[in-house]
Design a protein around this motif. Structure first.
Motif, PDB file in Angstrom:
ATOM      1  N   ALA A 251       0.831  -1.208   0.000  1.00  0.00           N
ATOM      2  CA  ALA A 251       0.000   0.000   0.000  1.00  0.00           C
ATOM      3  C   ALA A 251       0.864   1.256   0.000  1.00  0.00           C
ATOM      4  O   ALA A 251       0.445   2.300  -0.495  1.00  0.00           O
ATOM      5  CB  ALA A 251      -0.925  -0.010   1.204  1.00  0.00           C
ATOM      6  N   ASP A 252       2.081   1.128   0.546  1.00  0.00           N
ATOM      7  CA  ASP A 252       3.001   2.268   0.559  1.00  0.00           C
ATOM      8  C   ASP A 252       3.848   2.365  -0.707  1.00  0.00           C
ATOM      9  O   ASP A 252       4.719   3.220  -0.804  1.00  0.00           O
ATOM     10  CB  ASP A 252       3.932   2.176   1.778  1.00  0.00           C
ATOM     11  N   GLY A 253       3.628   1.453  -1.662  1.00  0.00           N
ATOM     12  CA  GLY A 253       4.308   1.570  -2.939  1.00  0.00           C
ATOM     13  C   GLY A 253       5.418   0.576  -3.193  1.00  0.00           C
ATOM     14  O   GLY A 253       6.114   0.679  -4.197  1.00  0.00           O
ATOM     15  N   PHE A 254       5.604  -0.402  -2.324  1.00  0.00           N
ATOM     16  CA  PHE A 254       6.618  -1.427  -2.556  1.00  0.00           C
ATOM     17  C   PHE A 254       5.984  -2.533  -3.385  1.00  0.00           C
ATOM     18  O   PHE A 254       5.074  -3.216  -2.937  1.00  0.00           O
ATOM     19  CB  PHE A 254       7.148  -1.980  -1.228  1.00  0.00           C
ATOM     20  N   ASP A 255       6.493  -2.718  -4.598  1.00  0.00           N
ATOM     21  CA  ASP A 255       5.886  -3.663  -5.530  1.00  0.00           C
ATOM     22  C   ASP A 255       6.648  -4.990  -5.588  1.00  0.00           C
ATOM     23  O   ASP A 255       6.885  -5.528  -6.668  1.00  0.00           O
ATOM     24  CB  ASP A 255       5.789  -3.034  -6.915  1.00  0.00           C
ATOM     25  N   ILE A 256       6.995  -5.524  -4.444  1.00  0.00           N
ATOM     26  CA  ILE A 256       7.707  -6.797  -4.366  1.00  0.00           C
ATOM     27  C   ILE A 256       6.678  -7.900  -4.195  1.00  0.00           C
ATOM     28  O   ILE A 256       5.805  -7.806  -3.326  1.00  0.00           O
ATOM     29  CB  ILE A 256       8.686  -6.784  -3.173  1.00  0.00           C
ATOM     30  N   PRO A 257       6.742  -8.973  -4.994  1.00  0.00           N
ATOM     31  CA  PRO A 257       5.805 -10.091  -4.812  1.00  0.00           C
ATOM     32  C   PRO A 257       5.994 -10.737  -3.433  1.00  0.00           C
ATOM     33  O   PRO A 257       7.101 -10.768  -2.898  1.00  0.00           O
ATOM     34  CB  PRO A 257       6.185 -11.070  -5.928  1.00  0.00           C
ATOM     35  N   TYR A 258       4.919 -11.257  -2.878  1.00  0.00           N
ATOM     36  CA  TYR A 258       4.959 -11.818  -1.523  1.00  0.00           C
ATOM     37  C   TYR A 258       5.991 -12.926  -1.362  1.00  0.00           C
ATOM     38  O   TYR A 258       6.752 -12.917  -0.386  1.00  0.00           O
ATOM     39  CB  TYR A 258       3.575 -12.294  -1.090  1.00  0.00           C
ATOM     40  N   PRO A 259       6.087 -13.895  -2.297  1.00  0.00           N
ATOM     41  CA  PRO A 259       7.115 -14.940  -2.104  1.00  0.00           C
ATOM     42  C   PRO A 259       8.531 -14.360  -2.037  1.00  0.00           C
ATOM     43  O   PRO A 259       9.359 -14.808  -1.249  1.00  0.00           O
ATOM     44  CB  PRO A 259       6.944 -15.841  -3.333  1.00  0.00           C
ATOM     45  N   GLN A 260       8.803 -13.363  -2.847  1.00  0.00           N
ATOM     46  CA  GLN A 260      10.128 -12.743  -2.828  1.00  0.00           C
ATOM     47  C   GLN A 260      10.321 -11.933  -1.543  1.00  0.00           C
ATOM     48  O   GLN A 260      11.400 -11.926  -0.961  1.00  0.00           O
ATOM     49  CB  GLN A 260      10.307 -11.843  -4.056  1.00  0.00           C
ATOM     50  N   PHE A 261       9.266 -11.284  -1.081  1.00  0.00           N
ATOM     51  CA  PHE A 261       9.325 -10.539   0.186  1.00  0.00           C
ATOM     52  C   PHE A 261       9.672 -11.477   1.328  1.00  0.00           C
ATOM     53  O   PHE A 261      10.495 -11.151   2.184  1.00  0.00           O
ATOM     54  CB  PHE A 261       7.970  -9.853   0.425  1.00  0.00           C
ATOM     55  N   ARG A 262       9.060 -12.663   1.339  1.00  0.00           N
ATOM     56  CA  ARG A 262       9.365 -13.654   2.382  1.00  0.00           C
ATOM     57  C   ARG A 262      10.832 -14.054   2.343  1.00  0.00           C
ATOM     58  O   ARG A 262      11.472 -14.201   3.383  1.00  0.00           O
ATOM     59  CB  ARG A 262       8.490 -14.894   2.199  1.00  0.00           C
ATOM     60  N   VAL A 263      11.383 -14.242   1.144  1.00  0.00           N
ATOM     61  CA  VAL A 263      12.794 -14.612   1.005  1.00  0.00           C
ATOM     62  C   VAL A 263      13.683 -13.496   1.552  1.00  0.00           C
ATOM     63  O   VAL A 263      14.638 -13.756   2.293  1.00  0.00           O
ATOM     64  CB  VAL A 263      13.131 -14.911  -0.479  1.00  0.00           C
ATOM     65  N   TYR A 264      13.381 -12.264   1.197  1.00  0.00           N
ATOM     66  CA  TYR A 264      14.187 -11.139   1.670  1.00  0.00           C
ATOM     67  C   TYR A 264      14.145 -11.027   3.190  1.00  0.00           C
ATOM     68  O   TYR A 264      15.165 -10.798   3.837  1.00  0.00           O
ATOM     69  CB  TYR A 264      13.715  -9.825   1.041  1.00  0.00           C
ATOM     70  N   VAL A 265      12.959 -11.184   3.777  1.00  0.00           N
ATOM     71  CA  VAL A 265      12.826 -11.103   5.238  1.00  0.00           C
ATOM     72  C   VAL A 265      13.611 -12.238   5.895  1.00  0.00           C
ATOM     73  O   VAL A 265      14.313 -12.033   6.888  1.00  0.00           O
ATOM     74  CB  VAL A 265      11.342 -11.123   5.660  1.00  0.00           C
ATOM     75  N   SER A 266      13.531 -13.426   5.321  1.00  0.00           N
ATOM     76  CA  SER A 266      14.269 -14.564   5.860  1.00  0.00           C
ATOM     77  C   SER A 266      15.771 -14.305   5.810  1.00  0.00           C
ATOM     78  O   SER A 266      16.503 -14.581   6.766  1.00  0.00           O
ATOM     79  CB  SER A 266      13.920 -15.817   5.071  1.00  0.00           C
ATOM     80  N   ARG A 267      16.251 -13.770   4.709  1.00  0.00           N
ATOM     81  CA  ARG A 267      17.679 -13.465   4.579  1.00  0.00           C
ATOM     82  C   ARG A 267      18.118 -12.424   5.597  1.00  0.00           C
ATOM     83  O   ARG A 267      19.200 -12.529   6.183  1.00  0.00           O
ATOM     84  CB  ARG A 267      17.993 -12.982   3.168  1.00  0.00           C
ATOM     85  N   LEU A 268      17.295 -11.415   5.784  1.00  0.00           N
ATOM     86  CA  LEU A 268      17.652 -10.371   6.755  1.00  0.00           C
ATOM     87  C   LEU A 268      17.678 -10.930   8.167  1.00  0.00           C
ATOM     88  O   LEU A 268      18.566 -10.605   8.960  1.00  0.00           O
ATOM     89  CB  LEU A 268      16.671  -9.201   6.669  1.00  0.00           C
ATOM     90  N   ARG A 269      16.713 -11.775   8.504  1.00  0.00           N
ATOM     91  CA  ARG A 269      16.711 -12.391   9.836  1.00  0.00           C
ATOM     92  C   ARG A 269      17.963 -13.234  10.040  1.00  0.00           C
ATOM     93  O   ARG A 269      18.601 -13.167  11.094  1.00  0.00           O
ATOM     94  CB  ARG A 269      15.472 -13.264  10.016  1.00  0.00           C
ATOM     95  N   ASN A 270      18.328 -14.039   9.041  1.00  0.00           N
ATOM     96  CA  ASN A 270      19.525 -14.863   9.147  1.00  0.00           C
ATOM     97  C   ASN A 270      20.785 -14.012   9.262  1.00  0.00           C
ATOM     98  O   ASN A 270      21.688 -14.323  10.022  1.00  0.00           O
ATOM     99  CB  ASN A 270      19.650 -15.811   7.950  1.00  0.00           C
ATOM    100  N   ARG A 271      20.828 -12.938   8.517  1.00  0.00           N
ATOM    101  CA  ARG A 271      21.989 -12.052   8.578  1.00  0.00           C
ATOM    102  C   ARG A 271      22.120 -11.433   9.968  1.00  0.00           C
ATOM    103  O   ARG A 271      23.206 -11.344  10.518  1.00  0.00           O
ATOM    104  CB  ARG A 271      21.864 -10.944   7.535  1.00  0.00           C
ATOM    105  N   LEU A 272      20.998 -11.047  10.542  1.00  0.00           N
ATOM    106  CA  LEU A 272      21.038 -10.446  11.874  1.00  0.00           C
ATOM    107  C   LEU A 272      21.369 -11.484  12.940  1.00  0.00           C
ATOM    108  O   LEU A 272      21.995 -11.153  13.947  1.00  0.00           O
ATOM    109  CB  LEU A 272      19.715  -9.755  12.187  1.00  0.00           C
ATOM    110  N   LEU A 273      20.952 -12.735  12.742  1.00  0.00           N
ATOM    111  CA  LEU A 273      21.301 -13.781  13.695  1.00  0.00           C
ATOM    112  C   LEU A 273      22.785 -14.110  13.636  1.00  0.00           C
ATOM    113  O   LEU A 273      23.430 -14.316  14.658  1.00  0.00           O
ATOM    114  CB  LEU A 273      20.489 -15.048  13.426  1.00  0.00           C
ATOM    115  N   ASN A 274      23.334 -14.173  12.417  1.00  0.00           N
ATOM    116  CA  ASN A 274      24.738 -14.515  12.258  1.00  0.00           C
ATOM    117  C   ASN A 274      25.674 -13.347  12.519  1.00  0.00           C
ATOM    118  O   ASN A 274      26.806 -13.542  12.929  1.00  0.00           O
ATOM    119  CB  ASN A 274      24.995 -15.063  10.850  1.00  0.00           C
TER     120      ASN A 274
END
Length: 143
Positions: A63-86
């Motif tokens: 709604a704020d203008g980010f046109d990322i598909p949901y499956p790709q958004f999930r991948v990006y969030v997962s990568r960021l979480r892993n990066r912050l954990l490591n």
């Protein structure tokens, strides 16, 4: 020739005021999907901490203008979480020498005691009725 006229001459020393474009980079939206999700990560993380579902966060981002598909958004969030954990964020800066001396003057020697936890464990063991040390060299095997 006109292109070189716009550049700062190498012989001239640069000042911090010459770094206008570099300073503007953190506030500008990144071009990549991963960069855009990382750019809004504090807001995503805050929403998830309040119990929102990832799909709700994605809908709000869309709604704020980010046109990322949901499956790709999930991948990006997962990568960021892993990066912050490591690689967790850097800890807060260590106190200066003046702050350390003020803390030592306040009368809290227990805060500076590196063996405090061992002493506390020994005190707990002494308060209980059973005391067994499997690594003791003073074992009496035969009475």
């Amino acid at each position: 020739m006109t292109m070189t006229a716009n550049l700062v001459s190498p012989s001239r020393k640069r000042s911090k005021s010459d770094l206008v474009h570099l300073r503007a980079l953190p506030s500008a939206e990144p071009a990549t999907g991963t960069g855009r999700v990382a750019w809004i990560w504090p807001e995503i993380e805050a929403a998830l901490r309040t119990g929102k579902k990832l799909r709700e966060v994605w809908n709000a981002a869309r709604a704020d203008g980010f046109d990322i598909p949901y499956p790709q958004f999930r991948v990006y969030v997962s990568r960021l979480r892993n990066r912050l954990l490591n690689h967790p964020p850097e800890p807060a800066p260590k106190p200066s020498a003046a702050e350390k001396s003020a803390a030592s003057d306040s009368g809290s020697p227990a805060a500076n005691d590196p063996f405090r936890n061992l002493r506390e464990q020994r005190e707990k063991k002494q308060s209980t009725g059973f005391d067994y040390d499997p690594f003791s060299i003073q074992k009496q095997l035969i009475d």
